[in-house]
Write a protein that holds these residues in place. Structure first.
Motif, mmCIF file in Angstrom:
data_model
loop_
_atom_site.group_PDB
_atom_site.id
_atom_site.type_symbol
_atom_site.label_atom_id
_atom_site.label_comp_id
_atom_site.label_asym_id
_atom_site.label_seq_id
_atom_site.Cartn_x
_atom_site.Cartn_y
_atom_site.Cartn_z
ATOM 1 N N PHE A 112 -17.376 -25.878 -8.770
ATOM 2 C CA PHE A 112 -17.428 -25.316 -7.427
ATOM 3 C C PHE A 112 -18.755 -25.600 -6.743
ATOM 4 N N PHE A 113 -19.846 -25.574 -7.483
ATOM 5 C CA PHE A 113 -21.134 -25.841 -6.850
ATOM 6 C C PHE A 113 -21.207 -27.285 -6.376
ATOM 7 N N LEU A 114 -20.646 -28.214 -7.150
ATOM 8 C CA LEU A 114 -20.643 -29.615 -6.733
ATOM 9 C C LEU A 114 -19.802 -29.808 -5.480
ATOM 10 N N MET A 115 -18.692 -29.083 -5.364
ATOM 11 C CA MET A 115 -17.849 -29.206 -4.179
ATOM 12 C C MET A 115 -18.579 -28.681 -2.937
ATOM 13 N N VAL A 116 -19.347 -27.612 -3.081
ATOM 14 C CA VAL A 116 -20.108 -27.082 -1.946
ATOM 15 C C VAL A 116 -21.109 -28.117 -1.448
ATOM 16 N N LEU A 117 -21.881 -28.695 -2.361
ATOM 17 C CA LEU A 117 -22.905 -29.657 -1.960
ATOM 18 C C LEU A 117 -22.282 -30.946 -1.427
ATOM 19 N N SER A 118 -21.181 -31.372 -2.034
ATOM 20 C CA SER A 118 -20.519 -32.601 -1.569
ATOM 21 C C SER A 118 -19.923 -32.410 -0.187
ATOM 22 N N GLY A 127 -14.548 -33.689 2.954
ATOM 23 C CA GLY A 127 -14.648 -32.536 2.064
ATOM 24 C C GLY A 127 -13.282 -31.992 1.691
ATOM 25 N N PHE A 128 -12.388 -31.895 2.668
ATOM 26 C CA PHE A 128 -11.035 -31.415 2.372
ATOM 27 C C PHE A 128 -10.332 -32.359 1.407
ATOM 28 N N ALA A 129 -10.418 -33.662 1.684
ATOM 29 C CA ALA A 129 -9.771 -34.633 0.800
ATOM 30 C C ALA A 129 -10.389 -34.606 -0.590
ATOM 31 N N LEU A 130 -11.717 -34.480 -0.668
ATOM 32 C CA LEU A 130 -12.391 -34.457 -1.960
ATOM 33 C C LEU A 130 -11.995 -33.223 -2.768
ATOM 34 N N GLY A 131 -12.000 -32.051 -2.135
ATOM 35 C CA GLY A 131 -11.646 -30.835 -2.863
ATOM 36 C C GLY A 131 -10.235 -30.888 -3.414
ATOM 37 N N SER A 132 -9.288 -31.334 -2.610
ATOM 38 C CA SER A 132 -7.900 -31.408 -3.051
ATOM 39 C C SER A 132 -7.731 -32.438 -4.163
ATOM 40 N N THR A 133 -8.373 -33.597 -4.000
ATOM 41 C CA THR A 133 -8.256 -34.658 -5.008
ATOM 42 C C THR A 133 -8.898 -34.229 -6.323
ATOM 43 N N THR A 134 -10.034 -33.553 -6.247
ATOM 44 C CA THR A 134 -10.714 -33.091 -7.456
ATOM 45 C C THR A 134 -9.852 -32.103 -8.223
ATOM 46 N N MET A 135 -9.228 -31.172 -7.513
ATOM 47 C CA MET A 135 -8.380 -30.195 -8.192
ATOM 48 C C MET A 135 -7.171 -30.867 -8.825
ATOM 49 N N PHE A 136 -6.617 -31.871 -8.150
ATOM 50 C CA PHE A 136 -5.486 -32.605 -8.714
ATOM 51 C C PHE A 136 -5.902 -33.326 -9.998
ATOM 52 N N ALA A 137 -7.057 -34.010 -9.951
ATOM 53 C CA ALA A 137 -7.530 -34.734 -11.132
ATOM 54 C C ALA A 137 -7.851 -33.783 -12.276
ATOM 55 N N SER A 138 -8.449 -32.640 -11.960
ATOM 56 C CA SER A 138 -8.794 -31.692 -13.019
ATOM 57 C C SER A 138 -7.550 -31.069 -13.637
ATOM 58 N N MET A 154 -4.810 -26.995 -2.158
ATOM 59 C CA MET A 154 -5.020 -26.582 -0.781
ATOM 60 C C MET A 154 -6.228 -25.661 -0.662
ATOM 61 N N ALA A 155 -6.318 -24.672 -1.566
ATOM 62 C CA ALA A 155 -7.430 -23.724 -1.507
ATOM 63 C C ALA A 155 -8.763 -24.424 -1.746
ATOM 64 N N MET A 156 -8.810 -25.363 -2.694
ATOM 65 C CA MET A 156 -10.056 -26.075 -2.947
ATOM 66 C C MET A 156 -10.406 -26.998 -1.785
ATOM 67 N N GLY A 157 -9.395 -27.574 -1.145
ATOM 68 C CA GLY A 157 -9.666 -28.377 0.045
ATOM 69 C C GLY A 157 -10.321 -27.548 1.131
ATOM 70 N N TRP A 158 -9.826 -26.347 1.363
ATOM 71 C CA TRP A 158 -10.448 -25.449 2.342
ATOM 72 C C TRP A 158 -11.864 -25.091 1.920
ATOM 73 N N THR A 160 -14.048 -26.751 0.084
ATOM 74 C CA THR A 160 -14.993 -27.854 0.277
ATOM 75 C C THR A 160 -15.163 -28.186 1.754
ATOM 76 N N MET A 161 -14.092 -28.107 2.518
ATOM 77 C CA MET A 161 -14.174 -28.371 3.951
ATOM 78 C C MET A 161 -15.107 -27.387 4.637
ATOM 79 N N GLY A 162 -15.060 -26.123 4.238
ATOM 80 C CA GLY A 162 -15.909 -25.111 4.868
ATOM 81 C C GLY A 162 -17.383 -25.427 4.739
ATOM 82 N N ALA A 163 -17.787 -26.004 3.601
ATOM 83 C CA ALA A 163 -19.199 -26.369 3.432
ATOM 84 C C ALA A 163 -19.617 -27.432 4.440
ATOM 85 N N GLY A 164 -18.681 -28.292 4.825
ATOM 86 C CA GLY A 164 -18.987 -29.321 5.809
ATOM 87 C C GLY A 164 -19.058 -28.799 7.223
#
Length: 276
Positions: A112-118, A127-138, A154-158, A160-164
């Motif tokens: 989660f900390f990496l998603m915030v900074l990314s 950020g939205f695409a990264l969060g969703s893709t990361t959760m899918f891969a994990s 979806m929740a992880m996409g939101w 990560t997007m919020g940090a942006g």
């Protein structure tokens, strides 16, 4: 091709800007997410809906299409090249590898900390695409594939997007404090969203904290709050504290590395040639 003058400070790389098509794709993704999380509350009291096993595959299919739309719109509108897409792939793989480190241990989830900074560096669209893709891969890495997976994406996409979407001009220690505060609050928001995905389908398993179709909204909200306190408060608190701790400990180095990589990937930098 023009280069910065010797001794001149390089400009700080900007996050990927959102154009009209990117905004439209993100808006559609948000609308799909709101409907996916909230539609059980609109079902009539006599509805036989019991789980997300029926709607999850459709949500997953829609989410994949929306991810392609968001990334495609960002690439076309911002002029991004293959380096940008490759960078997102590396970050997604890194986040997926971080998730199993603390899986099952009091919410210790360094991903989660990496998603915030990314999200902060790359911007809301990527950020939205990264969060969703990361959760899918994990999910593929940890074997966590199930009806809950598209809701996690979806929740992880939101998240990560919020940090942006945080204020751009905040820098230095103030930026770290802002990211830590956001990570703390968003960690609880993520847990609450995931609770919302499963809570309406508890039925008689816990009648005093279960969703009751047709009951007044205040009563159901009180039950939902009790459900969150009883089932996920400790996990969400662990996730929030871990995110804050890692943001202050590793944040400056990770932000510098991400911004240096973004600059070298030449995000949004037009190639110009000087006349001879």
């Amino acid at each position: 091709m023009s280069e910065p003058a010797p001794g001149k400070a390089r400009p700080r790389p900007r996050a990927v800007r959102l154009g009209p098509f990117s905004l439209a794709a993100l808006g559609l993704a948000g609308a799909v997410g709101v409907v996916a999380f909230g539609w059980p509350f609109l079902a009539p009291p006599t509805s036989q809906v019991g789980t997300h096993t029926q709607d999850a595959p459709w949500l997953f299919a829609w989410l994949l299409l929306l991810l392609v739309a968001v990334v495609g719109a960002a690439i076309s509108e911002a002029g991004l090249g293959p380096k940008a897409v490759a960078m997102m792939g590396v970050l997604a793989a890194t986040g997926a590898a971080l998730r199993p480190i603390g899986a099952g241990t009091a919410g210790i989830e360094p991903m989660f900390f990496l998603m915030v900074l990314s999200g902060r560096v790359l911007g809301p669209g990527f950020g939205f695409a990264l969060g969703s893709t990361t959760m899918f891969a994990s999910a593929l890495l940890t074997g966590g594939v199930g009806p809950w997976m598209p809701f996690q994406m979806m929740a992880m996409g939101w998240f990560t997007m919020g940090a942006g979407l945080l204020p751009v001009r905040v820098r230095g220690r103030a930026e770290l404090r802002l990211l830590a505060l956001y990570g703390f609050l968003a960690a609880f928001a993520y847990g609450t969203a995931m609770n919302l995905a499963g809570w309406p389908f508890m039925g008689a398993l816990a009648s005093n904290i279960a969703f009751v179709p047709g009951d007044p909204v205040p009563e159901n909200l009180a039950r939902f709050l009790a459900y969150c306190l009883a089932t996920s408060l400790g996990w969400d608190l662990g996730r929030a504290v871990c995110t804050v701790f890692l943001t202050f400990l590793l944040g400056p180095a990770v932000l510098r590395a991400l911004r240096r990589a973004t600059r070298r990937a030449a995000f949004e930098s037009a190639v110009t040639f000087e006349p001879r």
